[in-house]
Design a protein around this motif. Structure first.
Motif, short mmCIF file in Angstrom:
data_model
loop_
_atom_site.label_atom_id
_atom_site.label_comp_id
_atom_site.label_asym_id
_atom_site.label_seq_id
_atom_site.Cartn_x
_atom_site.Cartn_y
_atom_site.Cartn_z
N LEU A 4 0.85 -1.19 0.00
CA LEU A 4 0.00 0.00 0.00
C LEU A 4 0.89 1.24 0.00
O LEU A 4 1.84 1.33 0.79
N ARG A 5 0.63 2.17 -0.89
CA ARG A 5 1.40 3.41 -0.90
C ARG A 5 1.26 4.12 0.45
O ARG A 5 0.15 4.34 0.94
N ALA A 6 2.37 4.49 1.03
CA ALA A 6 2.33 5.10 2.36
C ALA A 6 1.64 6.45 2.37
O ALA A 6 1.08 6.86 3.38
N ASN A 7 1.68 7.15 1.23
CA ASN A 7 1.04 8.47 1.17
C ASN A 7 -0.38 8.41 0.65
O ASN A 7 -1.00 9.44 0.38
N ARG A 8 -0.93 7.19 0.53
CA ARG A 8 -2.29 7.06 0.00
C ARG A 8 -3.29 7.72 0.96
O ARG A 8 -3.20 7.60 2.16
N SER A 9 -4.25 8.41 0.37
CA SER A 9 -5.27 9.07 1.17
C SER A 9 -6.62 8.90 0.49
O SER A 9 -6.73 9.04 -0.73
N VAL A 10 -7.63 8.57 1.28
CA VAL A 10 -8.98 8.37 0.76
C VAL A 10 -9.78 9.65 0.97
O VAL A 10 -9.78 10.21 2.08
N SER A 11 -10.42 10.10 -0.08
CA SER A 11 -11.30 11.27 0.04
C SER A 11 -12.71 10.79 0.34
O SER A 11 -13.43 10.33 -0.55
N SER A 12 -13.07 10.88 1.59
CA SER A 12 -14.39 10.42 1.99
C SER A 12 -15.45 11.44 1.59
O SER A 12 -15.21 12.65 1.62
#
Length: 223
Positions: free
Chosen positions: A176-184
């Protein structure tokens, strides 16, 4: 064998390879203990000494100065905490009614990724290791519909090793990319009376029987 006559679980090596931290379970509770590599010189890191308080999944910080762990307290709260190796002071990274578990440090020790049931479905979130930030400021790293766990953070800081269900009978490894961010999506505001449970602290104080109003039942049926 490096231990005997002790229920020790969740072992984790210190960065210098000289110590092992583990959760020691006794009665219906547990504490964190340190052992050297041959199982001797056992030392207590925590001393909750309370039934129904469990600590587990300890993970050593990269600099060896702190240990992050999961804690289940007798008030029903499951949180992420750290213990300082010198002072043995405990700091709560999360401290509320949401179920949080299984911390993993970033390679430089400034962040922790952990499993949280914040939205009802277990997903991974990252937070500064200091904690104390609002829930809305946590960075959601995954948005899967099934259980996902973080196991390790790569030394080059760009990937996190995770496992997740791909079907009912299949669990697979992923980077998993460490900088991954989910836009909820924006949440729909709810009336306070529906969210007041989030600030509840157990045990609740109940009213005594003599403080309840008298009631009478009338009608054709005998109760």
């Amino acid at each position: 064998r490096i231990s005997s006559n002790a229920r020790l679980e969740y072992p984790n090596w210190s960065p210098d390879g000289k110590w092992i931290v583990a959760a020691q379970f006794q009665r219906s509770g547990s504490d964190l203990v340190l052992l050297n590599t041959d199982g001797g010189n056992k030392q207590h890191l925590t001393n909750f000494s309370e039934d129904n308080v469990e600590v587990y999944s300890p993970r050593w910080s990269p600099n060896g100065k702190q240990i992050a762990f999961s804690i289940f307290r007798k008030n029903g709260m499951r949180d992420i905490a750290t213990v300082d190796m010198d002072s043995h002071d405990i700091h709560y990274v999360t401290n509320d009614s949401i179920n949080d578990r299984y911390p993993v440090w970033s390679p430089n020790g400034d962040s922790i990724i952990f499993l949280s049931f914040q939205n009802g479905i277990p997903n991974l979130y990252t937070t500064p290791a200091t904690g104390g930030i609002a829930r809305s400021q946590l960075r959601e790293a995954t948005d899967v519909a099934s259980n996902v766990l973080a196991w390790d953070w790569s030394k080059n800081k760009d990937s996190i090793l995770v496992t997740s269900f791909t079907s009912r009978n299949s669990v697979q490894l992923f980077w998993l990319r460490a900088n991954r961010s989910v836009s909820s999506p924006p949440s729909v505001p709810m009336a306070k009376k529906y969210t007041a449970w989030r600030s509840v602290r157990w045990p609740l104080v109940t009213r005594t029987p003599d403080s309840l109003p008298q009631s009478s039942v009338t009608g054709p049926v005998t109760y």
